[in-house]
Write a protein that holds these residues in place. Structure first.
Motif, PDB file in Angstrom:
ATOM      1  N   ASN A 194      43.844 104.066  61.058  1.00  0.00           N
ATOM      2  CA  ASN A 194      42.722 103.273  60.605  1.00  0.00           C
ATOM      3  C   ASN A 194      43.217 101.933  60.104  1.00  0.00           C
ATOM      4  OD1 ASN A 194      40.720 102.255  58.656  1.00  0.00           O
ATOM      5  ND2 ASN A 194      39.594 104.002  59.469  1.00  0.00           N
ATOM      6  N   VAL A 195      42.539 100.882  60.470  1.00  0.00           N
ATOM      7  CA  VAL A 195      42.987  99.543  60.116  1.00  0.00           C
ATOM      8  C   VAL A 195      42.945  99.268  58.618  1.00  0.00           C
ATOM      9  CG1 VAL A 195      42.504  98.527  62.364  1.00  0.00           C
ATOM     10  CG2 VAL A 195      40.733  98.531  60.622  1.00  0.00           C
ATOM     11  N   PHE A 196      42.208 100.057  57.847  1.00  0.00           N
ATOM     12  CA  PHE A 196      42.179  99.855  56.396  1.00  0.00           C
ATOM     13  C   PHE A 196      43.520 100.175  55.756  1.00  0.00           C
ATOM     14  CE2 PHE A 196      37.562 100.546  56.974  1.00  0.00           C
ATOM     15  CZ  PHE A 196      37.111  99.380  56.399  1.00  0.00           C
ATOM     16  N   GLU A 197      44.358 100.912  56.452  1.00  0.00           N
ATOM     17  CA  GLU A 197      45.618 101.346  55.868  1.00  0.00           C
ATOM     18  C   GLU A 197      46.841 100.720  56.524  1.00  0.00           C
ATOM     19  OE1 GLU A 197      45.874 103.226  53.136  1.00  0.00           O
ATOM     20  OE2 GLU A 197      43.681 103.269  52.999  1.00  0.00           O
ATOM     21  N   LEU A 198      46.653  99.818  57.468  1.00  0.00           N
ATOM     22  CA  LEU A 198      47.799  99.178  58.116  1.00  0.00           C
ATOM     23  C   LEU A 198      48.608  98.393  57.099  1.00  0.00           C
ATOM     24  CD1 LEU A 198      46.253  97.862  61.449  1.00  0.00           C
ATOM     25  CD2 LEU A 198      47.974  99.653  61.195  1.00  0.00           C
ATOM     26  N   LYS A 199      49.918  98.422  57.295  1.00  0.00           N
ATOM     27  CA  LYS A 199      50.836  97.749  56.382  1.00  0.00           C
ATOM     28  C   LYS A 199      51.750  96.806  57.152  1.00  0.00           C
ATOM     29  CE  LYS A 199      50.884 101.604  53.121  1.00  0.00           C
ATOM     30  NZ  LYS A 199      49.567 101.992  53.510  1.00  0.00           N
ATOM     31  N   PHE A 208      38.909  89.479  67.936  1.00  0.00           N
ATOM     32  CA  PHE A 208      38.043  90.505  67.397  1.00  0.00           C
ATOM     33  C   PHE A 208      38.026  90.417  65.882  1.00  0.00           C
ATOM     34  CE2 PHE A 208      42.072  92.448  68.621  1.00  0.00           C
ATOM     35  CZ  PHE A 208      42.563  92.853  67.399  1.00  0.00           C
ATOM     36  N   VAL A 209      36.898  90.780  65.333  1.00  0.00           N
ATOM     37  CA  VAL A 209      36.736  90.842  63.891  1.00  0.00           C
ATOM     38  C   VAL A 209      36.696  92.305  63.511  1.00  0.00           C
ATOM     39  CG1 VAL A 209      35.200  90.291  61.982  1.00  0.00           C
ATOM     40  CG2 VAL A 209      35.450  88.685  63.882  1.00  0.00           C
ATOM     41  N   ALA A 210      37.435  92.685  62.504  1.00  0.00           N
ATOM     42  CA  ALA A 210      37.551  94.110  62.199  1.00  0.00           C
ATOM     43  C   ALA A 210      36.978  94.460  60.852  1.00  0.00           C
ATOM     44  CB  ALA A 210      39.000  94.523  62.239  1.00  0.00           C
ATOM     45  N   ALA A 211      36.397  95.608  60.819  1.00  0.00           N
ATOM     46  CA  ALA A 211      36.082  96.242  59.550  1.00  0.00           C
ATOM     47  C   ALA A 211      37.345  97.007  59.182  1.00  0.00           C
ATOM     48  CB  ALA A 211      34.916  97.190  59.721  1.00  0.00           C
ATOM     49  N   ASP A 229      39.849 101.767  64.195  1.00  0.00           N
ATOM     50  CA  ASP A 229      41.049 102.545  64.484  1.00  0.00           C
ATOM     51  C   ASP A 229      41.860 101.857  65.573  1.00  0.00           C
ATOM     52  OD1 ASP A 229      40.622 104.928  62.805  1.00  0.00           O
ATOM     53  OD2 ASP A 229      38.872 105.213  64.087  1.00  0.00           O
ATOM     54  N   VAL A 230      43.161 101.982  65.475  1.00  0.00           N
ATOM     55  CA  VAL A 230      44.071 101.441  66.486  1.00  0.00           C
ATOM     56  C   VAL A 230      45.074 102.515  66.874  1.00  0.00           C
ATOM     57  CG1 VAL A 230      43.857  99.026  65.769  1.00  0.00           C
ATOM     58  CG2 VAL A 230      45.621 100.472  64.734  1.00  0.00           C
TER      59      VAL A 230
END
Length: 139
Positions: free
Chosen positions: A22-27, A6-9, A42-43
């Protein structure tokens, strides 16, 4: 073989240890279960000590500029995530029971959200749940 095709925004906000994130904040070092959509925003976050599907092991940014194309981003993710895997897991990729994949910007997130982030994620090659972090595990 890469399981997570999968390609994620990449974007938004992650809740602390569990719940939706939200995947923008995953560390690096955070764990989550497989998303159900092809485009991921989102995950389901999971404490790494609990059974989970994936662990983030590296994060890097693509260079600024115009969207370089999906194939360029995918190649950068393939190369960058491969290089980061052994130092994080503690064993060379060919000897590991783990595989890796990535979440990358879409053309829309690149243009609309200034998204340049590539997230490298690791998971069990046999698709078994992981328990505990894989950092320095030698798995």
């Amino acid at each position: 073989m890469v399981r997570l095709a999968f390609v994620a925004a990449l974007a938004l906000v992650v809740s602390a240890a569990c719940g939706s994130g939200n995947v923008f904040e995953l560390k690096v070092g955070e764990c989550f279960d497989d998303p159900t959509d092809a485009t991921v925003t989102d995950v389901e976050m999971v404490d790494c000590e609990e059974a989970h599907d994936n662990e983030v092991y590296a994060v890097f940014d693509m260079p600024d500029g115009d969207f370089p194309g999906v194939s360029v981003i995918e190649q950068a993710a393939l190369d960058g995530c491969f290089e980061a895997c052994e130092p994080y897991v503690g064993i060379d990729y060919g000897s590991s029971i783990l595989d890796y994949s990535w979440l990358v910007p879409t053309p829309k997130s690149w243009e609309d959200g200034d998204d340049r982030e590539v997230l490298c994620i690791v998971y069990d090659l046999d698709l078994k749940k992981l328990t505990g972090s894989v950092k320095n595990s030698g798995m």
